[in-house]
Design a protein around this motif. Structure first.
Motif, mmCIF file in Angstrom:
data_model
loop_
_atom_site.group_PDB
_atom_site.id
_atom_site.type_symbol
_atom_site.label_atom_id
_atom_site.label_comp_id
_atom_site.label_asym_id
_atom_site.label_seq_id
_atom_site.Cartn_x
_atom_site.Cartn_y
_atom_site.Cartn_z
ATOM 1 N N TYR A 3 0.834 -1.196 0.000
ATOM 2 C CA TYR A 3 0.000 0.000 0.000
ATOM 3 C C TYR A 3 0.869 1.246 0.000
ATOM 4 O O TYR A 3 1.964 1.248 0.546
ATOM 5 C CB TYR A 3 -0.911 0.026 1.235
ATOM 6 C CG TYR A 3 -1.989 -1.020 1.207
ATOM 7 C CD1 TYR A 3 -3.128 -0.847 0.428
ATOM 8 C CD2 TYR A 3 -1.873 -2.188 1.948
ATOM 9 C CE1 TYR A 3 -4.128 -1.812 0.390
ATOM 10 C CE2 TYR A 3 -2.865 -3.155 1.914
ATOM 11 C CZ TYR A 3 -3.990 -2.959 1.143
ATOM 12 O OH TYR A 3 -4.968 -3.907 1.099
ATOM 13 N N THR A 4 0.343 2.309 -0.580
ATOM 14 C CA THR A 4 1.027 3.601 -0.510
ATOM 15 C C THR A 4 0.854 4.136 0.909
ATOM 16 O O THR A 4 -0.047 3.683 1.647
ATOM 17 C CB THR A 4 0.409 4.607 -1.505
ATOM 18 O OG1 THR A 4 -0.927 4.901 -1.082
ATOM 19 C CG2 THR A 4 0.431 4.076 -2.935
ATOM 20 N N PRO A 5 1.689 5.091 1.320
ATOM 21 C CA PRO A 5 1.513 5.680 2.652
ATOM 22 C C PRO A 5 0.098 6.239 2.864
ATOM 23 O O PRO A 5 -0.481 6.078 3.938
ATOM 24 C CB PRO A 5 2.566 6.781 2.690
ATOM 25 C CG PRO A 5 3.647 6.279 1.789
ATOM 26 C CD PRO A 5 2.912 5.580 0.681
ATOM 27 N N LYS A 6 -0.468 6.859 1.823
ATOM 28 C CA LYS A 6 -1.828 7.408 1.934
ATOM 29 C C LYS A 6 -2.846 6.289 2.162
ATOM 30 O O LYS A 6 -3.760 6.419 2.989
ATOM 31 C CB LYS A 6 -2.168 8.202 0.676
ATOM 32 C CG LYS A 6 -3.524 8.861 0.744
ATOM 33 C CD LYS A 6 -3.830 9.653 -0.521
ATOM 34 C CE LYS A 6 -5.216 10.267 -0.382
ATOM 35 N NZ LYS A 6 -5.810 10.637 -1.621
ATOM 36 N N GLU A 7 -2.695 5.194 1.423
ATOM 37 C CA GLU A 7 -3.608 4.060 1.590
ATOM 38 C C GLU A 7 -3.456 3.428 2.973
ATOM 39 O O GLU A 7 -4.452 3.040 3.596
ATOM 40 C CB GLU A 7 -3.348 3.008 0.504
ATOM 41 C CG GLU A 7 -3.757 3.439 -0.885
ATOM 42 C CD GLU A 7 -3.288 2.479 -1.962
ATOM 43 O OE1 GLU A 7 -4.034 2.316 -2.950
ATOM 44 O OE2 GLU A 7 -2.181 1.906 -1.838
ATOM 45 N N LEU A 8 -2.212 3.336 3.446
ATOM 46 C CA LEU A 8 -1.977 2.798 4.788
ATOM 47 C C LEU A 8 -2.665 3.666 5.836
ATOM 48 O O LEU A 8 -3.290 3.149 6.760
ATOM 49 C CB LEU A 8 -0.483 2.728 5.097
ATOM 50 C CG LEU A 8 0.231 1.423 4.797
ATOM 51 C CD1 LEU A 8 1.706 1.536 5.134
ATOM 52 C CD2 LEU A 8 -0.389 0.261 5.529
ATOM 53 N N LYS A 9 -2.544 4.976 5.686
ATOM 54 C CA LYS A 9 -3.184 5.894 6.631
ATOM 55 C C LYS A 9 -4.692 5.668 6.647
ATOM 56 O O LYS A 9 -5.310 5.580 7.717
ATOM 57 C CB LYS A 9 -2.861 7.339 6.267
ATOM 58 C CG LYS A 9 -3.485 8.344 7.203
ATOM 59 C CD LYS A 9 -3.116 9.770 6.825
ATOM 60 C CE LYS A 9 -3.723 10.751 7.824
ATOM 61 N NZ LYS A 9 -3.342 12.131 7.531
ATOM 62 N N GLU A 10 -5.279 5.563 5.464
ATOM 63 C CA GLU A 10 -6.720 5.345 5.366
ATOM 64 C C GLU A 10 -7.126 4.013 6.004
ATOM 65 O O GLU A 10 -8.139 3.935 6.711
ATOM 66 C CB GLU A 10 -7.162 5.399 3.907
ATOM 67 C CG GLU A 10 -7.064 6.794 3.308
ATOM 68 C CD GLU A 10 -7.234 6.829 1.797
ATOM 69 O OE1 GLU A 10 -7.457 5.766 1.170
ATOM 70 O OE2 GLU A 10 -7.137 7.939 1.231
ATOM 71 N N LEU A 11 -6.333 2.975 5.756
ATOM 72 C CA LEU A 11 -6.624 1.663 6.349
ATOM 73 C C LEU A 11 -6.504 1.694 7.870
ATOM 74 O O LEU A 11 -7.340 1.128 8.578
ATOM 75 C CB LEU A 11 -5.684 0.593 5.779
ATOM 76 C CG LEU A 11 -6.064 0.011 4.435
ATOM 77 C CD1 LEU A 11 -4.943 -0.892 3.912
ATOM 78 C CD2 LEU A 11 -7.363 -0.777 4.533
ATOM 79 N N ILE A 12 -5.451 2.332 8.376
ATOM 80 C CA ILE A 12 -5.248 2.417 9.830
ATOM 81 C C ILE A 12 -6.423 3.156 10.473
ATOM 82 O O ILE A 12 -6.987 2.693 11.471
ATOM 83 C CB ILE A 12 -3.920 3.132 10.177
ATOM 84 C CG1 ILE A 12 -2.724 2.350 9.655
ATOM 85 C CG2 ILE A 12 -3.809 3.399 11.677
ATOM 86 C CD1 ILE A 12 -2.324 1.144 10.444
ATOM 87 N N LEU A 13 -6.779 4.294 9.913
ATOM 88 C CA LEU A 13 -7.893 5.069 10.470
ATOM 89 C C LEU A 13 -9.205 4.280 10.413
ATOM 90 O O LEU A 13 -9.988 4.298 11.363
ATOM 91 C CB LEU A 13 -8.026 6.413 9.746
ATOM 92 C CG LEU A 13 -6.866 7.387 9.966
ATOM 93 C CD1 LEU A 13 -7.031 8.630 9.107
ATOM 94 C CD2 LEU A 13 -6.724 7.755 11.438
ATOM 95 N N ALA A 14 -9.425 3.575 9.315
ATOM 96 C CA ALA A 14 -10.633 2.753 9.196
ATOM 97 C C ALA A 14 -10.604 1.601 10.202
ATOM 98 O O ALA A 14 -11.611 1.308 10.849
ATOM 99 C CB ALA A 14 -10.763 2.218 7.771
ATOM 100 N N ALA A 15 -9.445 0.970 10.362
ATOM 101 C CA ALA A 15 -9.313 -0.124 11.329
ATOM 102 C C ALA A 15 -9.552 0.380 12.750
ATOM 103 O O ALA A 15 -10.186 -0.298 13.563
ATOM 104 C CB ALA A 15 -7.929 -0.774 11.217
#
Length: 102
Positions: A3-15
């Motif tokens: 994942y890109t850093p932006k996608e990781l951020k979105e996944l972390i926040l969603a998790a």
């Protein structure tokens, strides 16, 4: 999948908001790292199969609590955190065994 850093951020926040799909995606992405770190010889020798379960708990707690802004280096940070916490757990078991036997 990486994942890109932006996608990781979105996944972390969603998790962190209890999004099951985000949690599953993160678990699938980091599964090789979890298995690698939990089977590190000095850790696995002490914790055995508990090392894998312990690593998952450490990982999920880390994801839940992460409030940093660095998503570029997040995989490396997760790896360091896992290694440290697993070694800390293994050391605690060793001390407990030595204390109990003496």
């Amino acid at each position: 999948r990486g994942y890109t850093p932006k996608e990781l951020k979105e996944l972390i926040l969603a998790a962190q908001a209890a999004d099951e799909k985000a949690i599953e995606s993160l678990c699938e992405t980091f599964k090789p790292l979890i298995l690698k770190e939990s089977h590190y010889p000095s850790i696995f020798d002490i914790l055995g199969e508990d090392a894998v379960n312990t690593a998952w708990v450490i990982f999920l707690q880390f994801i839940k609590k992460y409030n940093g802004n660095d998503f570029v280096h997040l995989p490396g940070l997760i790896q360091c955190h896992l290694r440290y916490e697993l070694m800390h757990t293994a050391a605690g078991r060793t001390i407990a065994v030595v204390s109990y036997t003496h």
